[in-house]
Design a protein around this motif. Structure first.
Motif, PDB file in Angstrom:
ATOM      1  N   ARG A  29      31.643 -14.163 -19.981  1.00 45.31           N
ATOM      2  CA  ARG A  29      30.889 -13.111 -19.281  1.00 45.31           C
ATOM      3  C   ARG A  29      30.923 -11.794 -20.055  1.00 45.31           C
ATOM      4  NH1 ARG A  29      33.175 -12.041 -13.756  1.00 45.31           N
ATOM      5  NH2 ARG A  29      31.246 -10.859 -13.438  1.00 45.31           N
ATOM      6  N   LEU A  30      32.009 -11.577 -20.807  1.00 45.50           N
ATOM      7  CA  LEU A  30      32.115 -10.357 -21.618  1.00 45.50           C
ATOM      8  C   LEU A  30      31.395 -10.494 -22.957  1.00 45.50           C
ATOM      9  CD1 LEU A  30      35.865  -9.323 -21.060  1.00 45.50           C
ATOM     10  CD2 LEU A  30      33.835  -8.680 -19.746  1.00 45.50           C
ATOM     11  N   GLY A  31      30.881 -11.689 -23.242  1.00 42.26           N
ATOM     12  CA  GLY A  31      30.110 -11.879 -24.464  1.00 42.26           C
ATOM     13  C   GLY A  31      30.885 -12.366 -25.660  1.00 42.26           C
ATOM     14  N   HIS A 165      29.471 -12.755 -31.911  1.00 44.52           N
ATOM     15  CA  HIS A 165      29.621 -12.711 -30.458  1.00 44.52           C
ATOM     16  C   HIS A 165      28.407 -12.062 -29.812  1.00 44.52           C
ATOM     17  CE1 HIS A 165      33.884 -13.811 -30.935  1.00 44.52           C
ATOM     18  NE2 HIS A 165      33.839 -13.050 -32.014  1.00 44.52           N
ATOM     19  N   ASP A 166      28.041 -12.551 -28.637  1.00 43.27           N
ATOM     20  CA  ASP A 166      26.869 -12.025 -27.941  1.00 43.27           C
ATOM     21  C   ASP A 166      26.986 -10.532 -27.649  1.00 43.27           C
ATOM     22  OD1 ASP A 166      25.751 -14.529 -27.982  1.00 43.27           O
ATOM     23  OD2 ASP A 166      26.258 -15.020 -25.902  1.00 43.27           O
ATOM     24  N   ASN A 167      28.223 -10.045 -27.496  1.00 42.78           N
ATOM     25  CA  ASN A 167      28.404  -8.618 -27.202  1.00 42.78           C
ATOM     26  C   ASN A 167      28.380  -7.736 -28.453  1.00 42.78           C
ATOM     27  OD1 ASN A 167      30.893  -9.120 -28.408  1.00 42.78           O
ATOM     28  ND2 ASN A 167      32.018  -9.145 -26.478  1.00 42.78           N
ATOM     29  N   GLY A 168      28.198  -8.352 -29.617  1.00 38.85           N
ATOM     30  CA  GLY A 168      28.139  -7.586 -30.864  1.00 38.85           C
ATOM     31  C   GLY A 168      29.489  -7.151 -31.385  1.00 38.85           C
ATOM     32  N   ALA A 169      30.575  -7.753 -30.895  1.00 42.11           N
ATOM     33  CA  ALA A 169      31.918  -7.351 -31.314  1.00 42.11           C
ATOM     34  C   ALA A 169      32.117  -7.585 -32.812  1.00 42.11           C
ATOM     35  CB  ALA A 169      32.969  -8.124 -30.522  1.00 42.11           C
ATOM     36  N   LEU A 170      32.669  -6.578 -33.485  1.00 44.77           N
ATOM     37  CA  LEU A 170      32.953  -6.678 -34.910  1.00 44.77           C
ATOM     38  C   LEU A 170      34.440  -6.906 -35.162  1.00 44.77           C
ATOM     39  CD1 LEU A 170      30.671  -3.829 -36.290  1.00 44.77           C
ATOM     40  CD2 LEU A 170      30.345  -6.296 -36.567  1.00 44.77           C
ATOM     41  N   HIS A 253      23.643  -2.160 -26.211  1.00 43.23           N
ATOM     42  CA  HIS A 253      23.445  -3.591 -25.988  1.00 43.23           C
ATOM     43  C   HIS A 253      24.644  -4.198 -25.263  1.00 43.23           C
ATOM     44  CE1 HIS A 253      22.844  -7.881 -26.733  1.00 43.23           C
ATOM     45  NE2 HIS A 253      24.067  -7.896 -27.248  1.00 43.23           N
ATOM     46  N   THR A 254      25.846  -3.812 -25.688  1.00 39.96           N
ATOM     47  CA  THR A 254      27.054  -4.348 -25.061  1.00 39.96           C
ATOM     48  C   THR A 254      27.096  -3.987 -23.582  1.00 39.96           C
ATOM     49  OG1 THR A 254      28.237  -4.124 -27.170  1.00 39.96           O
ATOM     50  CG2 THR A 254      29.578  -4.387 -25.175  1.00 39.96           C
TER      51      THR A 254
END
Length: 305
Positions: A29-31, A165-170, A253-254
């Motif tokens: 759910r958090l991506g 990751h869908d949330n754009g996490a780097l 986006h996140t």
């Protein structure tokens, strides 16, 4: 104080979860995209692998649960006890003797040393012999659980297919911890010795220690409660790890992804904070990555030691 600690970087964080399927749902759910579940002697884990900031270390957090307590060493039972949340900082080290001395200087002599060897099969079918040594300081000698490991390879923990990751996490940029106000200065001094570097005191009263790229941010419970607006439960009388700061490609986006998945974050200029109740007991602070940071991340393969 030693002039070189042997601890290259804060490599990853261990987060205990009591219900792995529920934890996977929460992280989805958090991506976050997680690695498949892996069994390790009565325990199992799944990793949220992020992109190393530079070569020589990994960058991830690990969800760990106990499946069969009779097969789990007493130390790991202790580390993974209590409510869900962050339990331990794991460092990658390049020199076992230097790391051992660093812990000893901080009055945290090594209580146990584990030598681990196992096979790992890569996507292209190559079998890699993964070996690493783990240094475990004596319990109770440091503000919170910490250890160090020296692997022969980081390939297993830096797989590109799991770093998107869908949330754009780097990558993880900061680890948040709290220490009781009366012991804060003492605990920070001990951490300075471990890392062989001087802590900086911020204007708000928190201390930051930077072994290399990932920052350890330590404050007292009152300051932490003010900074994160109740996003995570804070013990008044114990030192503990409370959360992570994760840089993302696009913070807007996140935030949209979180809200689309029925998460109500705390949104403030430049940061989006997910409450511990929505993130397996740890607070997660998402921040916008700078262009320079994104370029550096693209270069950080993390496979060299």
């Amino acid at each position: 104080m030693p002039t070189r600690s042997g601890l290259v970087e804060i490599d990853h964080l261990m987060c205990t979860v009591s219900d792995m399927p529920a934890a996977v749902t929460a992280m989805s759910r958090l991506g976050f995209r997680l690695t498949p579940e892996s069994e390790i002697g009565g325990m199992s884990n799944r990793l949220a692998q992020l992109t190393p900031i530079r070569a020589g270390s990994a960058n991830f957090f690990e969800l760990m649960t106990i499946n069969d307590r009779t097969r789990v060493p007493a130390l790991m039972q202790e580390i993974l006890s209590g409510p869900d949340g962050l339990k331990m900082i794991v460092h990658v080290c390049d020199d076992i003797e230097s790391a051992t001395r660093a812990f000893a200087y901080a009055e945290a002599p090594i209580g146990d040393t584990w030598h681990v060897e196992r096979e790992w099969v890569s996507d292209d079918g190559l079998i890699e012999d993964v070996r690493f040594t783990v240094l475990i300081p004596q319990r109770g000698a440091l503000p919170f659980f910490m250890n160090a490991y020296k692997p022969n390879s980081l390939s297993q923990y830096t797989q590109p297919k799991f770093q998107h990751h869908d949330n754009g996490a780097l990558n993880i940029r900061r680890v948040y911890a709290v220490c009781p106000e009366g012991r804060l200065a003492e605990e920070v001094a001990k951490l300075e010795t471990v890392y062989a570097c001087v802590a900086r005191r911020s204007a708000d009263g928190s201390f930051t220690i930077t072994p290399r790229d990932v920052v350890l941010d330590v404050s007292d419970p009152g300051l932490s409660a003010h900074r994160f607006e109740g996003a995570v439960p804070l013990p008044a009388d114990a030192s503990t790890l409370v959360g992570l700061q994760i840089a993302v490609v696009d913070l807007t986006h996140t935030e949209r992804l979180l809200r689309a998945n029925s998460i109500s974050p705390i949104c403030r200029p430049g940061r989006v904070v997910v409450r511990a109740e929505d993130a397996c007991g740890m607070m997660i602070e998402f921040v916008q990555a700078s262009e320079t940071h994104c370029e550096a991340t693209e270069r950080g393969t993390g496979n060299e030691l």
